[in-house]
Motif scaffolding. Structure first.
Motif, mmCIF file in Angstrom:
data_model
loop_
_atom_site.group_PDB
_atom_site.id
_atom_site.type_symbol
_atom_site.label_atom_id
_atom_site.label_comp_id
_atom_site.label_asym_id
_atom_site.label_seq_id
_atom_site.Cartn_x
_atom_site.Cartn_y
_atom_site.Cartn_z
ATOM 1 N N VAL A 55 0.845 -1.196 0.000
ATOM 2 C CA VAL A 55 0.000 0.000 0.000
ATOM 3 C C VAL A 55 0.885 1.252 0.000
ATOM 4 O O VAL A 55 1.804 1.358 0.816
ATOM 5 C CB VAL A 55 -0.899 0.018 1.264
ATOM 6 C CG1 VAL A 55 -1.781 1.258 1.286
ATOM 7 C CG2 VAL A 55 -1.731 -1.243 1.369
ATOM 8 N N ALA A 56 0.593 2.189 -0.885
ATOM 9 C CA ALA A 56 1.307 3.470 -0.888
ATOM 10 C C ALA A 56 0.864 4.233 0.357
ATOM 11 O O ALA A 56 -0.227 4.791 0.403
ATOM 12 C CB ALA A 56 0.989 4.255 -2.158
ATOM 13 N N ARG A 57 1.686 4.192 1.395
ATOM 14 C CA ARG A 57 1.300 4.781 2.680
ATOM 15 C C ARG A 57 2.551 5.296 3.383
ATOM 16 O O ARG A 57 3.536 4.574 3.514
ATOM 17 C CB ARG A 57 0.635 3.722 3.553
ATOM 18 C CG ARG A 57 0.211 4.165 4.901
ATOM 19 C CD ARG A 57 -1.154 4.809 4.981
ATOM 20 N NE ARG A 57 -2.223 3.893 4.618
ATOM 21 C CZ ARG A 57 -3.090 4.119 3.616
ATOM 22 N NH1 ARG A 57 -3.016 5.187 2.889
ATOM 23 N NH2 ARG A 57 -4.045 3.263 3.341
ATOM 24 N N LYS A 58 2.487 6.547 3.828
ATOM 25 C CA LYS A 58 3.618 7.136 4.549
ATOM 26 C C LYS A 58 3.487 6.889 6.046
ATOM 27 O O LYS A 58 2.394 6.855 6.587
ATOM 28 C CB LYS A 58 3.696 8.634 4.288
ATOM 29 C CG LYS A 58 4.174 8.964 2.893
ATOM 30 C CD LYS A 58 4.445 10.433 2.738
ATOM 31 C CE LYS A 58 5.011 10.676 1.341
ATOM 32 N NZ LYS A 58 5.407 12.064 1.158
ATOM 33 N N ASN A 59 4.632 6.745 6.673
ATOM 34 C CA ASN A 59 4.733 6.635 8.126
ATOM 35 C C ASN A 59 5.576 7.817 8.581
ATOM 36 O O ASN A 59 6.694 8.006 8.084
ATOM 37 C CB ASN A 59 5.398 5.313 8.501
ATOM 38 C CG ASN A 59 5.471 5.094 9.983
ATOM 39 O OD1 ASN A 59 5.744 6.009 10.754
ATOM 40 N ND2 ASN A 59 5.251 3.860 10.403
ATOM 41 N N GLU A 60 5.066 8.601 9.515
ATOM 42 C CA GLU A 60 5.770 9.811 9.946
ATOM 43 C C GLU A 60 7.098 9.533 10.649
ATOM 44 O O GLU A 60 7.888 10.448 10.873
ATOM 45 C CB GLU A 60 4.869 10.688 10.812
ATOM 46 C CG GLU A 60 4.337 10.015 12.042
ATOM 47 C CD GLU A 60 3.262 10.823 12.749
ATOM 48 O OE1 GLU A 60 3.315 10.857 13.994
ATOM 49 O OE2 GLU A 60 2.404 11.407 12.074
#
Length: 147
Positions: A55-60
């Motif tokens: 999944v194209a998902r950012k984690n801070e």
């Protein structure tokens, strides 16, 4: 043996491995239907026996501008120990690298799977945390140059 599949095809394997005795609806994960998401399935004699979702998902926790999250990696119990998880992981890394050389891959790993991912060059970040009704997890990642 490995091919792209739909989100719905992942649910029975996810349910058996990741959410046993839980309703099938709990096997739908946020991001499953997003355009940039892809699902991989490993087939043995035309039977789906292992799955992984990217999944194209950012984690801070990470500054990398391009990030993907691995979700729902699952291998049916009778097919464990045959390197199917490794094959799905490596295929996913290969596809991500084709998509963009700068993608950082991260995920929430079950504590019981840390050794598997470390063997493939992933590192832990932060402290372990509980996912309610599931188990303890920790964030793991691999930098783009290591994929």
């Amino acid at each position: 043996m490995i091919r792209k599949i739909s989100a719905e095809e992942t649910y029975p394997v996810r349910q058996e491995v990741l959410r046993p005795r839980r309703p099938l609806k709990e096997c739908f994960f946020e991001g499953d239907l997003e355009e940039e998401t892809f699902h991989l399935g490993y087939f043995h004699r035309q039977k789906l026996v292992a799955v992984a979702t990217y999944v194209a998902r950012k984690n801070e926790l990470f500054k990398a501008p391009f990030q993907y999250q691995l979700r729902g990696m699952a291998v049916l119990p009778s097919f464990r120990g045959k390197d199917l998880g490794t094959k799905l992981l490596l295929e996913g890394e290969k596809l991500l690298k084709k998509k963009n050389q700068q993608i950082l891959l991260w995920f929430n790993a079950r504590e019981t799977a840390i050794g598997f991912y470390e063997k493939h060059g992933y590192k832990t970040s932060g402290t372990p945390f509980m996912i309610p009704n599931v188990c303890m997890h920790i964030v793991m990642y691999k930098n783009p140059t290591e994929l």
